[in-house]
Write a protein that holds these residues in place. Sequence first.
Motif, mmCIF file in Angstrom:
data_model
loop_
_atom_site.group_PDB
_atom_site.id
_atom_site.type_symbol
_atom_site.label_atom_id
_atom_site.label_comp_id
_atom_site.label_asym_id
_atom_site.label_seq_id
_atom_site.Cartn_x
_atom_site.Cartn_y
_atom_site.Cartn_z
ATOM 1 N N ALA A 29 0.880 -1.345 -0.117
ATOM 2 C CA ALA A 29 0.212 0.119 0.000
ATOM 3 C C ALA A 29 0.811 1.212 -0.042
ATOM 4 O O ALA A 29 0.601 2.168 -0.554
ATOM 5 C CB ALA A 29 -0.941 -0.091 1.080
ATOM 6 N N ARG A 30 1.873 1.059 0.809
ATOM 7 C CA ARG A 30 2.709 2.487 0.918
ATOM 8 C C ARG A 30 3.772 2.582 -0.370
ATOM 9 O O ARG A 30 3.745 3.753 -0.901
ATOM 10 C CB ARG A 30 3.736 2.237 2.045
ATOM 11 N N ALA A 31 3.922 1.301 -1.156
ATOM 12 C CA ALA A 31 4.682 1.503 -2.358
ATOM 13 C C ALA A 31 3.833 1.975 -3.543
ATOM 14 O O ALA A 31 4.056 2.857 -4.475
ATOM 15 C CB ALA A 31 5.178 0.277 -2.727
ATOM 16 N N LYS A 32 2.442 1.684 -3.490
ATOM 17 C CA LYS A 32 1.368 1.793 -4.350
ATOM 18 C C LYS A 32 1.278 3.533 -4.387
ATOM 19 O O LYS A 32 1.020 4.216 -5.422
ATOM 20 C CB LYS A 32 0.271 1.152 -4.341
ATOM 21 N N LEU A 33 1.307 3.863 -3.110
ATOM 22 C CA LEU A 33 0.997 5.396 -2.869
ATOM 23 C C LEU A 33 1.887 6.040 -3.438
ATOM 24 O O LEU A 33 1.895 7.139 -3.865
ATOM 25 C CB LEU A 33 0.805 5.653 -1.177
ATOM 26 N N GLY A 34 3.428 5.533 -3.197
ATOM 27 C CA GLY A 34 4.509 6.353 -3.651
ATOM 28 C C GLY A 34 4.765 6.355 -5.163
ATOM 29 O O GLY A 34 5.290 7.334 -5.797
ATOM 30 N N GLN A 35 3.858 5.445 -5.818
ATOM 31 C CA GLN A 35 3.653 5.464 -7.379
ATOM 32 C C GLN A 35 2.556 6.377 -7.928
ATOM 33 O O GLN A 35 2.419 6.885 -9.238
ATOM 34 C CB GLN A 35 3.424 3.988 -7.949
ATOM 35 N N GLY A 36 1.906 6.819 -7.081
ATOM 36 C CA GLY A 36 0.520 7.484 -6.965
ATOM 37 C C GLY A 36 -0.586 6.677 -7.357
ATOM 38 O O GLY A 36 -1.667 7.402 -7.912
ATOM 39 N N ALA A 37 -0.423 5.594 -7.299
ATOM 40 C CA ALA A 37 -1.814 4.503 -7.436
ATOM 41 C C ALA A 37 -2.724 4.748 -6.231
ATOM 42 O O ALA A 37 -2.646 3.639 -5.542
ATOM 43 C CB ALA A 37 -1.224 3.073 -7.806
ATOM 44 N N VAL A 38 -3.185 5.859 -5.797
ATOM 45 C CA VAL A 38 -3.853 6.003 -4.541
ATOM 46 C C VAL A 38 -4.816 5.001 -4.407
ATOM 47 O O VAL A 38 -5.031 4.447 -3.265
ATOM 48 C CB VAL A 38 -4.349 7.465 -4.492
ATOM 49 N N SER A 39 -5.887 4.934 -5.342
ATOM 50 C CA SER A 39 -7.042 3.767 -5.216
ATOM 51 C C SER A 39 -6.383 2.521 -4.838
ATOM 52 O O SER A 39 -7.253 1.809 -3.739
ATOM 53 C CB SER A 39 -7.795 3.937 -6.484
#
Length: 512
Positions: free
Chosen positions: A121-131
């Motif tokens: 989740a943290r990594a996806k957030l870092g990519q901008g994939a917030v959903s």
Amino acid sequence: MSTPLQTAQKLLASNEPHEALVIVNQLISKNPKNWSAHMRRGKIFEWLGRFEEAREEFAQAGELGAQPAAVKNAVERVDALDELIEEAKEALNSGDTNQAVILLEKAKRKIAIGIIDLHLARAKLGQGAVSEAEELIDAFLDARPNHDLGIRIKEDIKAHLDGKAEAAPKRFGPKSGKDDKEQNEFEKRLKAKIESIDGTLATDREQALKDIRWIRANERKIATVNWANDVHYAKAAHFAFAKGPAAAIENYDPYLLEKSVEFGYLTWPRRIQEQIRHRKVLDIGCGFGAYGNGFLAAGASEYTGIDPQMPLDSPKVKNKRKRKRADLGMTPREIMERCPNIRLINGVFEDLATDDKFGAVTLHNVTEHLHNIRSIIPDMKMLFEEDGYLIYHHHNFYCWNGHHKAPVRPEAYTPGDEEQDKVADWNHILIAPDVPDDHYFNTNLNQIRLDEIKAITYEHYDVEVWKEIESPQSVRDRLTDKVMQRLQQFDDTLSERDLMVNAVLCIAQPKR
């Protein structure tokens, strides 16, 4: 109707690890020898990302009878996951979110556990994939609503959705707990201190003493960790729990401590640390001589091991983790040369000098082998210093595997195997009176009953702990009404307790 373990597995599959853990903890509380429950608790800890505790549970399950291959696979899986997650966290800390996602998705292909979703989740957030990040963290927090890092990630996601996010993602904390970052830094410093001591003890004693003082100042932190399973913590324990730095330095052998961890010789001393720390210890029936460094790591001031079958010039010992003979790379005689506070004697209890006094006398799975146990227990009183402890772990002859032969657990029993059939399902009790004088049952096992050894102990000692450890459920399943009836026809004094108690842990002090 589902068994408790099946219910726990269903809860874990439904992302309810804490509910599953409650059930498994209750099972282990009732039956500490239930290896299946320890395996399940290891999987729950794995799901929670508590990898060190998972390794410990899997190892304990192996000691209690789990299939070695299953234990090996579980530990290797945890090691691989731990490594992938740590690499992913390092990638995130350096700003490489793409590499972190690759590593975490690789980990998830191995096994779908909550701790991976947390970091993903943290990594996806870092990519901008917030959903995607929000979906992952919501699922994680459903199972662990109070997890600090999960809550912080959820707050970061909300900040992104509100347009208030920071430009760069925050660093990952380490494995778990409120003070994760602080703990991770402590472990890094501890490892550096140990490596410094190993590298400078012979050449820069002042620097080594400085490192040792730091370790001793952090004794309480070290005590909270299972140092029996980690080389760096085991070495730190050697210095932290010793009465003073001088003796610790004089008896420090990094190679022997590494081997003690590898072969499983610190678990028993750690278990009884409260009673042996800063005391002279006598270990009766010490085996092949490999326990000494474990007792010193637990804080024993001196260790004397005595066993009539200990060859002083052989490097062969038992690897207790793998349950087979192994090469220690050092003989008992060489151990004594390297560690002056370790004394190893090829002999028996009666060979000890009458003026030898000890703060603790231990017998680990030895009492069942001593034919003179009825006199040894009272006679040992002369060996104790004031306030000394008697500590023994007794394997009950009348339990399912009290015969000390194959099979050691029901899962390993092959009906139709002539030799196994002779002893399986308590048959060893039935044949014991008729075996020849030179049979193992007569030469190596005293066949003492639980009530008798308990009565002798209580007569001469003030008992602080008398803990009867039951056999696992797989054994209870074998004790059918038919089997019980057959055994009681043979000896009507046999009770279910006689047959189901696998071992006893006793901690006592001599009556004055």
